[in-house]
Design a protein around this motif. Structure first.
Motif: not given
Length: 249
Positions: A57, A60, A143-144, A147, A164-165, A168, A171-172, A195
């Motif tokens: 997070c 991102g 991972d990002i 994004l 969005a970050s 994401y 959700a991960g 993730r």
């Protein structure tokens, strides 16, 4: 890369994130000490909610700040007159994100170690945990990268990118929890998400006692996990470079 670091130094958010990532493990240490006081348990909590939730997070959001800097300040045309190519600019931004990912991961591990020492939870092998923490920083950057491509494709405003970050990251971790609970263990798509790959690598490196056979069969070695993440990251990086090259000055 130096210019991108200077841009971040003028912003308060990256410093606030660093403070949060350092404070978070200490709070978890106090929580873990009330349960069993074991450093493995503490590191597991920090892994799940620090490295797999907070770190992606944070990266991102910082990535959003870096990618939108020229557009917000209308300075892209001036930078290109130096001359510096758009590819070089994006490469510098990604290098800064990598440096921040490793620095944030290292700071979070040191805070975890300090929290563990404060409550009497001493790790048996500090270098192994430290190396794993740094590895997780590199994995967080890989991972990002999807994004980054989405930000460049959608041309979203800064607020939408921050949201969005957050989505994401959340959700991960929800997918990871579903995978750990056996709900998505046999799902081939879920098993290949960045993730979840990090989680499967963690299970292979720090196998918890009583791990179900369904999870034990899905663990990944370091080389396989890095290869999978790097492959996906390379693909999304290519997409990002193409999209950034089409940015209007």
């Amino acid at each position: 890369m130096g210019c991108e670091l200077l841009k971040l130094r003028r912003l308060a958010f990256p410093k606030a994130i660093l403070a949060l990532l350092c404070l978070f493990p200490i709070v978890l240490a106090a929580y873990a000490s009330r349960r069993d006081g074991d450093f493995d348990a503490l590191f597991r909590l920090v892994f799940l909610y620090g490295y797999l939730l907070l770190l992606p997070c944070a990266l991102g959001i910082v990535g959003t700040l870096l990618l939108s800097a020229e557009r917000d300040n209308d300075t892209l045309k001036n930078l290109l007159s130096i001359p510096v190519s758009k590819g070089q600019l994006l490469f510098a931004k990604l290098c800064v994100l990598l440096a921040l990912a490793v620095a944030y991961a290292a700071a979070m591990f040191l805070a975890t170690l300090a929290g563990g020492l404060a409550v009497g939870a001493l790790p048996e092998n500090v270098p192994v945990y430290m190396g794993s923490g740094l590895m997780l920083g590199v994995m967080a950057l890989l991972d990002i990268l999807p994004l980054v491509a989405v930000f460049l494709l959608a041309h979203c405003n800064k607020v939408a990118c921050v949201v969005a970050s957050l989505v994401y990251a959340i959700a991960g971790i929800l997918v990871v929890n579903a995978f750990a609970a056996g709900i998505a263990t046999s799902n081939p798509v879920a098993a290949c998400l960045p993730r979840v790959i990090e989680f499967r690598w963690y299970l292979g490196s720090f196998a918890p006692s009583g791990m179900p056979a369904s999870l034990a069969a899905r663990v990944l070695s370091t080389s396989v996990a890095l290869f999978a993440l790097a492959g996906g990251g390379a693909a999304f990086s290519v997409v990002s470079f193409v999209l950034y090259g089409r940015e209007e000055c």
